[in-house]
Design an enzyme around this catalytic site. Sequence first.
Site, PDB file in Angstrom:
ATOM      1  N   GLU A 173       0.805  -1.258  -0.090  1.00  0.00           N
ATOM      2  CA  GLU A 173       0.187   0.072   0.092  1.00  0.00           C
ATOM      3  C   GLU A 173       0.926   1.135  -0.012  1.00  0.00           C
ATOM      4  OE1 GLU A 173      -3.002   1.597  -0.771  1.00  0.00           O
ATOM      5  OE2 GLU A 173      -3.727   0.014   0.262  1.00  0.00           O
ATOM      6  N   GLU A 184       1.369   6.547  -6.896  1.00  0.00           N
ATOM      7  CA  GLU A 184       0.162   7.468  -7.316  1.00  0.00           C
ATOM      8  C   GLU A 184       0.887   8.925  -7.381  1.00  0.00           C
ATOM      9  OE1 GLU A 184      -3.663   5.138  -5.878  1.00  0.00           O
ATOM     10  OE2 GLU A 184      -3.030   6.890  -4.708  1.00  0.00           O
TER      11      GLU A 184
HETATM   12  N1  LIG Z   1      -3.596  10.286 -14.900  1.00  0.00           N
HETATM   13  C1  LIG Z   1      -4.353   9.398 -15.308  1.00  0.00           C
HETATM   14  N2  LIG Z   1      -4.501   8.935 -16.459  1.00  0.00           N
HETATM   15  C2  LIG Z   1      -5.512   8.023 -16.736  1.00  0.00           C
HETATM   16  N3  LIG Z   1      -6.300   7.192 -15.519  1.00  0.00           N
HETATM   17  C3  LIG Z   1      -6.033   7.793 -14.625  1.00  0.00           C
HETATM   18  C4  LIG Z   1      -5.103   8.658 -14.124  1.00  0.00           C
HETATM   19  N4  LIG Z   1      -5.307   9.056 -12.752  1.00  0.00           N
HETATM   20  C5  LIG Z   1      -6.000   8.107 -12.261  1.00  0.00           C
HETATM   21  N5  LIG Z   1      -6.527   7.349 -13.409  1.00  0.00           N
HETATM   22  C6  LIG Z   1      -7.740   6.363 -13.241  1.00  0.00           C
HETATM   23  O1  LIG Z   1      -8.513   6.678 -12.021  1.00  0.00           O
HETATM   24  C7  LIG Z   1      -8.283   5.631 -11.122  1.00  0.00           C
HETATM   25  C8  LIG Z   1      -8.258   6.072  -9.740  1.00  0.00           C
HETATM   26  O2  LIG Z   1      -7.303   7.141  -9.735  1.00  0.00           O
HETATM   27  P1  LIG Z   1      -6.770   7.770  -8.283  1.00  0.00           P
HETATM   28  O3  LIG Z   1      -5.713   8.691  -8.548  1.00  0.00           O
HETATM   29  O4  LIG Z   1      -7.947   8.424  -7.785  1.00  0.00           O
HETATM   30  O5  LIG Z   1      -6.427   6.510  -7.406  1.00  0.00           O
HETATM   31  P2  LIG Z   1      -6.918   5.972  -6.215  1.00  0.00           P
HETATM   32  O6  LIG Z   1      -6.474   4.526  -6.284  1.00  0.00           O
HETATM   33  O7  LIG Z   1      -8.489   6.056  -6.056  1.00  0.00           O
HETATM   34  O8  LIG Z   1      -6.207   6.503  -5.275  1.00  0.00           O
HETATM   35  P3  LIG Z   1      -6.443   7.146  -3.705  1.00  0.00           P
HETATM   36  O9  LIG Z   1      -6.130   5.828  -2.862  1.00  0.00           O
HETATM   37  O10 LIG Z   1      -5.507   8.052  -3.418  1.00  0.00           O
HETATM   38  O11 LIG Z   1      -8.090   7.594  -3.752  1.00  0.00           O
HETATM   39  C9  LIG Z   1      -6.786   5.045 -11.491  1.00  0.00           C
HETATM   40  O12 LIG Z   1      -6.692   3.642 -10.878  1.00  0.00           O
HETATM   41  C10 LIG Z   1      -6.909   4.827 -12.959  1.00  0.00           C
HETATM   42  O13 LIG Z   1      -7.845   3.749 -13.521  1.00  0.00           O
END
Ligand SMILES: Nc1ncnc2c1ncn2[C@@H]1O[C@H](COP(=O)(O)OP(=O)(O)OP(=O)(O)O)[C@@H](O)[C@H]1O
Length: 113
Positions: free
Chosen positions: A56, A63
């Site tokens: 994690e 991220e």
């Molecule tokens: N720059 C990007 N380009 C394309 N897809 C993205 C991008 N950033 C995020 N995503 C998509 O959105 C999803 C969620 O992204 P996010 O950054 O919110 O991650 P998360 O797993 O929700 O993180 P957190 O635990 O910090 O909320 C990712 O798994 C990906 O599929």
Amino acid sequence: MRSAGFAWAGIAHAYRTQANFRIEVWAGVLATTLALLLHAPLSPILLSCALVLGLELVNTALEAVVDLASPGLHPLAKVAKDTAAGAVLLASLGALLVGLAVLGPPLLRWLLP
Ligand SMILES: Nc1ncnc2c1ncn2[C@@H]1O[C@H](COP(=O)(O)OP(=O)(O)OP(=O)(O)O)[C@@H](O)[C@H]1O
């Protein structure tokens, strides 16, 4: 010593900002407490916790790097984030199975004497 301080800052940041990390920490505390109370083997529980929490932290780091390198949407950013999330999911499912295998039998014996 100084690098341990930086590492601790990273862990504290993840705990403050990542709800999943907080849930995993407290699930680990619960599983460890249960293992102690039930005299179940501690090593598989501790190893599973370390694996999930470590992955994690790597996921959180990845991220941050992806957001820095690719603030806009990009298919490769999606692959990187989704794959790292997949690693955490696999480790969490494995830890759940380890917890059931190690804690399940003594818990049942305690609940149904
Ligand atoms: N720059 C990007 N380009 C394309 N897809 C993205 C991008 N950033 C995020 N995503 C998509 O959105 C999803 C969620 O992204 P996010 O950054 O919110 O991650 P998360 O797993 O929700 O993180 P957190 O635990 O910090 O909320 C990712 O798994 C990906 O599929």
